[in-house]
Design a protein around this motif. Structure first.
Motif, short mmCIF file in Angstrom:
data_model
loop_
_atom_site.label_atom_id
_atom_site.label_comp_id
_atom_site.label_asym_id
_atom_site.label_seq_id
_atom_site.Cartn_x
_atom_site.Cartn_y
_atom_site.Cartn_z
N MET A 101 10.73 -12.85 -1.34
CA MET A 101 10.54 -11.73 -0.41
C MET A 101 11.47 -10.57 -0.76
SD MET A 101 10.25 -13.99 3.12
CE MET A 101 10.02 -12.67 4.30
N LEU A 102 12.72 -10.89 -1.08
CA LEU A 102 13.67 -9.87 -1.52
C LEU A 102 13.15 -9.17 -2.77
CD1 LEU A 102 16.47 -8.44 -1.63
CD2 LEU A 102 17.28 -10.42 -2.94
N SER A 103 12.65 -9.96 -3.71
CA SER A 103 12.12 -9.39 -4.96
C SER A 103 10.99 -8.41 -4.66
CB SER A 103 11.60 -10.51 -5.86
OG SER A 103 12.62 -11.46 -6.10
N ALA A 104 10.14 -8.76 -3.69
CA ALA A 104 9.02 -7.88 -3.32
C ALA A 104 9.53 -6.56 -2.76
CB ALA A 104 8.14 -8.59 -2.29
N ILE A 105 10.57 -6.62 -1.94
CA ILE A 105 11.11 -5.37 -1.37
C ILE A 105 11.73 -4.51 -2.47
CG2 ILE A 105 12.79 -4.39 0.24
CD1 ILE A 105 12.42 -6.89 1.99
N ILE A 106 12.50 -5.13 -3.36
CA ILE A 106 13.09 -4.38 -4.48
C ILE A 106 11.99 -3.73 -5.32
CG2 ILE A 106 14.34 -4.65 -6.66
CD1 ILE A 106 15.96 -6.92 -5.22
N SER A 107 10.93 -4.51 -5.58
CA SER A 107 9.83 -4.01 -6.40
C SER A 107 9.11 -2.84 -5.73
CB SER A 107 8.85 -5.16 -6.64
OG SER A 107 7.67 -4.70 -7.26
N ASP A 108 8.73 -3.01 -4.46
CA ASP A 108 7.96 -1.96 -3.78
C ASP A 108 8.77 -0.70 -3.53
OD1 ASP A 108 5.60 -3.33 -3.70
OD2 ASP A 108 5.36 -3.26 -1.52
N THR A 109 10.07 -0.85 -3.33
CA THR A 109 10.89 0.33 -3.03
C THR A 109 11.66 0.83 -4.24
OG1 THR A 109 12.87 -0.94 -2.42
CG2 THR A 109 11.27 -0.53 -0.66
#
Lengths: 308, 308
Positions: B142-150
């Motif tokens: 989930m953290l990886s997804a936030i880093i990726s999207d933002t």
């Protein structure tokens, strides 16, 4: 900056008006500058509830873009059920419990839908998530909305969450659910004094189905016969409404709130889609539907499927 | 009964895959029989994150109706971005952070959208509302997804909620956000070894705009020049993709994740809509967009408006 307008669907029922009041109040507590408005006058059931809890009926609007840029929708999402110029304003958020169709935005937004019986049930959850409690009158109108949408928990749309929310709201509103609820529902069944046009427009929604436009109105009564004594007059008004508004098919759902049954009256074409949807034969444009009380759960999906 | 399939959009990015894994896990903890799947192979950035947290890449599907009746969508809603036979299955719920368009259901459903930077930020909220905490590996993806999207919080789509969620998840996942984040983003910028076709398809979405079909692909890099050294090859592949898939216009957004700028490459018509949208003149089919890193916030709305 102009106030953000919060409103439910056209031909507002008690949830459309109650949810708008409750959601606008919640937004104000969160620091937003909102106003609850309505896309039509409150009906007698809603007015009974507003009077009981000493609330003012929301101001009626027919257009939004002339006074604001931003709106919040409750209890609907389909554009044909919304304010006429919905495509010209920005929808910041939606709270709803219906299917999603004919809805689109240019930007991301807040959208909160749950398959429960009433928008106000979801709004109570939003209050709790924000760590807030609705005031007595707000709880009262939210409770009224749940009673209205679930026909005192008898509708198949009613979930345990609706019942739990109603109990919680009844405590805050300090009313007995059954006594108050039946009194409120009966206030909405005074059909005798109403013209056919008014009766057909009290709680009516339009749905695109296949390439047809279908109008589905619902009225509550404690006496089916009283309504069907006026069948000829109703059929004439339905035919006229079809003509004026380019509806292909007009379906009137007359619901007995005491027995929890409905009788249909159908004007327009293709009427055979109605017969197919409910596996009935129309007799004198009518069909009795045992146990049917919910347009959303027992009529719209079946008709939609039948038009495929 | 068949498992409920949970998936993100076609050409999955780290959020499409991470949110599917995290939401499926949450549903299982709530007693649902779900499986996270994907509508395409994980890219290198996503694979880096999966490997780091010792998670398996979800099984890839291209159709759903052959194996289930019910699905849950994350990180998308538009049907053209979903599984090919999306119209044949029942959508039970959606968790998303995009605009809503070309989406409809026959029945009420759960729909949770918020205008935040990443679906996984909303999913963390859903965990909390259910009184649950994601496990270490789930928090990591989930953290990886936030880093990726933002793009490590540099995108204008990033909200304070995304930053707060990322901090909370980083604690559970036991990683340093910046060190891990930059390493993960760089893993996704290895473009040299990829054919033009692969590169154009890594993170690409189709949008109906006006009566045109617009394809918008985005690639991240630490060296714009390296990508534009292959301009002729890319243009040829874009023209071929337009031809094959009936796209009218193909826009490639090449984003420098270190400088937070992008350069566009445009093939097809009407290219002047791109010029109008960003108030630029295309030179050699290219235009530099200072400070633009977000397709969702800085490209799609502007292009949509330009097509009106």
């Amino acid at each position: 900056m102009a106030k953000i307008l919060v409103f439910g669907h056209q031909n507002p029922d008690t949830d459309a008006i109650g949810a708008a009041i409750a959601f606008s109040e919640l937004q104000q507590q969160k620091g937003q500058d909102t106003e609850a408005v309505a896309l039509g006058e409150a009906g007698e059931e809603t007015q009974f509830a507003l009077d009981y809890f000493d609330l003012k009926a929301p101001r009626v609007i027919t257009k939004a873009a002339s006074e604001t840029t931003d709106v919040m929708l409750v209890d609907h999402n389909e554009f044909q059920q919304s304010v006429a110029d919905i495509a010209e304003v920005t929808i910041l958020s939606v709270v709803d419990h219906h299917r999603i169709a004919n809805f689109e935005t240019a930007d991301p937004l807040y959208y909160r839908a749950e398959p429960v019986g009433c928008t106000s049930t979801i709004i109570l959850k939003l209050y709790k998530e924000a760590g807030l409690t609705p005031a007595k009158a707000i709880a009262g109108i939210m409770l009224s909305a749940i009673i209205s949408d679930t026909l005192l928990f008898k509708s198949p749309t009613c979930t345990q969450e609706d019942i739990d929310a109603a109990k919680e709201l009844a405590k805050i509103a300090e009313v007995d659910i059954n006594t108050y609820g039946l009194e409120m529902l009966k206030a909405g069944t005074n059909l005798k004094d109403k013209s056919a046009d008014v009766l057909l427009d009290m709680d009516a929604k339009s749905f695109p189905m296949g390439d047809k436009s279908v109008r589905i109105a619902q009225v509550n009564t404690v006496d089916l016969q009283e309504v069907f004594d006026r069948q000829a007059e109703l059929e004439e008004a339905m035919a006229k409404a079809n003509d004026t508004n380019n509806y292909d098919l007009f379906v009137l759902l007359v619901t007995n709130i005491l027995d929890s049954d409905s009788e249909l009256l159908v004007v327009g074409e293709p009427a055979e889609k109605v017969e197919k949807a409910f596996n009935v034969a129309l007799d004198n444009h009518r069909a009795f539907l045992k146990g049917v009380v919910s347009r959303k759960k027992q009529v719209v999906p079946q008709l939609t499927e039948s038009f495929k």
